[in-house]
Design an enzyme around this catalytic site. Sequence first.
Site, PDB file in Angstrom:
ATOM      1  N   ASP A 199       1.199  -6.619   7.726  1.00  0.00           N
ATOM      2  CA  ASP A 199       1.427  -5.871   6.484  1.00  0.00           C
ATOM      3  C   ASP A 199       0.077  -5.589   5.845  1.00  0.00           C
ATOM      4  O   ASP A 199      -0.845  -6.391   5.931  1.00  0.00           O
ATOM      5  CB  ASP A 199       2.303  -6.672   5.505  1.00  0.00           C
ATOM      6  CG  ASP A 199       2.882  -5.793   4.400  1.00  0.00           C
ATOM      7  OD1 ASP A 199       4.084  -5.459   4.476  1.00  0.00           O
ATOM      8  OD2 ASP A 199       2.136  -5.419   3.473  1.00  0.00           O
TER       9      ASP A 199
ATOM     10  N   ASN B  92      -3.600  -2.470   8.221  1.00  0.00           N
ATOM     11  CA  ASN B  92      -2.865  -1.213   8.195  1.00  0.00           C
ATOM     12  C   ASN B  92      -2.132  -1.069   9.540  1.00  0.00           C
ATOM     13  O   ASN B  92      -2.757  -1.095  10.596  1.00  0.00           O
ATOM     14  CB  ASN B  92      -3.864  -0.077   7.988  1.00  0.00           C
ATOM     15  CG  ASN B  92      -3.180   1.264   7.864  1.00  0.00           C
ATOM     16  OD1 ASN B  92      -2.145   1.512   8.493  1.00  0.00           O
ATOM     17  ND2 ASN B  92      -3.743   2.121   7.042  1.00  0.00           N
TER      18      ASN B  92
ATOM     19  N   ASP C 158       9.585  -1.309   9.932  1.00  0.00           N
ATOM     20  CA  ASP C 158      10.322  -1.127   8.666  1.00  0.00           C
ATOM     21  C   ASP C 158       9.353  -0.651   7.591  1.00  0.00           C
ATOM     22  O   ASP C 158       9.042  -1.376   6.643  1.00  0.00           O
ATOM     23  CB  ASP C 158      10.991  -2.448   8.259  1.00  0.00           C
ATOM     24  CG  ASP C 158      11.816  -2.304   6.986  1.00  0.00           C
ATOM     25  OD1 ASP C 158      12.258  -1.178   6.689  1.00  0.00           O
ATOM     26  OD2 ASP C 158      12.010  -3.317   6.286  1.00  0.00           O
TER      27      ASP C 158
ATOM     28  N   CYS D  69      13.927   4.217   5.164  1.00  0.00           N
ATOM     29  CA  CYS D  69      14.536   4.139   3.822  1.00  0.00           C
ATOM     30  C   CYS D  69      14.144   5.369   3.014  1.00  0.00           C
ATOM     31  O   CYS D  69      14.183   5.350   1.788  1.00  0.00           O
ATOM     32  CB  CYS D  69      14.150   2.844   3.120  1.00  0.00           C
ATOM     33  SG  CYS D  69      12.387   2.643   2.878  1.00  0.00           S
TER      34      CYS D  69
HETATM   35  N1  SAH Z   1      10.321  -5.353   6.205  1.00  0.00           N
HETATM   36  C1  SAH Z   1      10.117  -5.728   4.833  1.00  0.00           C
HETATM   37  C2  SAH Z   1      10.069  -4.578   3.866  1.00  0.00           C
HETATM   38  C3  SAH Z   1       9.044  -3.586   4.136  1.00  0.00           C
HETATM   39  S1  SAH Z   1       8.645  -2.663   2.740  1.00  0.00           S
HETATM   40  C4  SAH Z   1      11.261  -6.589   4.379  1.00  0.00           C
HETATM   41  O1  SAH Z   1      12.339  -6.471   4.888  1.00  0.00           O
HETATM   42  O2  SAH Z   1      11.043  -7.351   3.440  1.00  0.00           O
HETATM   43  C5  SAH Z   1       7.217  -1.893   3.288  1.00  0.00           C
HETATM   44  C6  SAH Z   1       6.028  -2.802   3.436  1.00  0.00           C
HETATM   45  O3  SAH Z   1       5.036  -2.020   4.084  1.00  0.00           O
HETATM   46  C7  SAH Z   1       5.392  -3.302   2.153  1.00  0.00           C
HETATM   47  O4  SAH Z   1       5.295  -4.685   2.211  1.00  0.00           O
HETATM   48  C8  SAH Z   1       3.982  -2.673   2.119  1.00  0.00           C
HETATM   49  O5  SAH Z   1       2.992  -3.570   1.653  1.00  0.00           O
HETATM   50  C9  SAH Z   1       3.760  -2.375   3.566  1.00  0.00           C
HETATM   51  N2  SAH Z   1       2.888  -1.233   3.897  1.00  0.00           N
HETATM   52  C10 SAH Z   1       2.805  -0.030   3.316  1.00  0.00           C
HETATM   53  N3  SAH Z   1       1.966   0.772   3.991  1.00  0.00           N
HETATM   54  C11 SAH Z   1       1.510   0.048   5.043  1.00  0.00           C
HETATM   55  C12 SAH Z   1       0.613   0.323   6.112  1.00  0.00           C
HETATM   56  N4  SAH Z   1       0.043   1.519   6.267  1.00  0.00           N
HETATM   57  N5  SAH Z   1       0.387  -0.651   7.004  1.00  0.00           N
HETATM   58  C13 SAH Z   1       0.984  -1.865   6.863  1.00  0.00           C
HETATM   59  N6  SAH Z   1       1.826  -2.171   5.877  1.00  0.00           N
HETATM   60  C14 SAH Z   1       2.091  -1.234   4.974  1.00  0.00           C
END
Ligand code: SAH
Length: 389
Positions: free
Chosen positions: A243, A269, A290, A330
Amino acid sequence: MPTLSIQPRARIYHGHVWVYATEIKGRFGEPKPGDVVQLQDARGKPMGSAIYNPQSQISARLFSYRRQDLDLDFFKRRIERALKVRTDAGVDTQLCRVVWSESDGLPGVVVDRYGDHLVLQTLTLAMAMRQELIVQALCEVLAPKSIVQRNEGGVRKAEGLEQIKGVIHGECPAPFVVRHQGSAFHVDVIEGQKTGLYLDQLDNYQHVAALAKGRRVLDCFSNQGGFAQACSLAGASEVTAVDISESATAVAKENAVISGAKVNFIAANCFDFLKHQESSGATYDLIILDPPSFTKTKASVKDAMRGYKEIHLRALKMLQPGGIMATFSCSHHVSTGEFHESISDAAVDARKTLRRVAIYGQRPDHPILATIPETEYLVGYAYEVIASW
Ligand code: SAH
């Protein structure tokens, strides 16, 4: 009683509850912002009661097909009914979204419950004006120790409302831990992402983990490690979770210590991580994707599609026959068809044949109404890479 008459062919005749400004034919009795108004069709036949805010593009939202006031008794009845929907669906009502806006007949009211603590959002003007009444109803039905308001975000802005968060009943709890099916999650009702954690995905952690036994798993966009923890606890041989948020990664590590899940958490990232892993020849047996909603508007759907295509393509390249990709969208502006297209396009480009093994949706504490497409926003698929014919 202030009244709006509605243009023929408005979406409200097709079971929707929204009335756009352009769908209003006439206004009678000087309706004021935040009023309850009566709706009538072009011939004067009553259609029900709605909340009114001329500042919003969605100028009225129907909440009852009868003549109905927004009084304490009404709020209590709606909250009790919403609670029953969750109980009947087998949702743990101590850890769930107890009220979800139009889906529960309360447009703009969202209530999340974390045991003794509630997080309230009043996102429409009429509901914001009646917040104290809603708090009273919540206290009478659910007897919480605390209620916190998280009144932030674009919908509040569109309704001309201020951004505000803080305690509105009881004492604000320090961040605490909740357990769900063996996994642990930190809840920070004031500072956490969304209203704390992703309740809409809670069931899917178990559903995906059912595919994880003995596999090397990669959980992308893992936040608090919901999928990662569940997969490890279900017997995955190895779990990596990525994340971009340093703070989410730190919390996820603490969660795994509490739950006993063995996960390698990385703050990075995912686009860079997937690119790097793929080019270095890494492979996995189960990859979970996700991501956050890649688009908040219809206009940027193309960008979102590029995002999905890229992560799907990279993930598929790292899966051998027998490997599984579980992927979620989503973004409610991206249709199920468009999302699916990005999977099939990626399959063609990666030269992989995919067989569907599961379909996922939002937990039933986010009820979907047949005539309100906006209530369905979370979709997911698990696809297994099969040996080429
Ligand atoms: N799977 C998680 C929810 C994901 S929400 C669950 O069920 O709890 C999306 C997540 O993606 C967030 O935590 C955000 O910090 C992360 N995020 C956003 N852009 C991102 C990127 N480019 N690389 C990695 N993580 C990212």
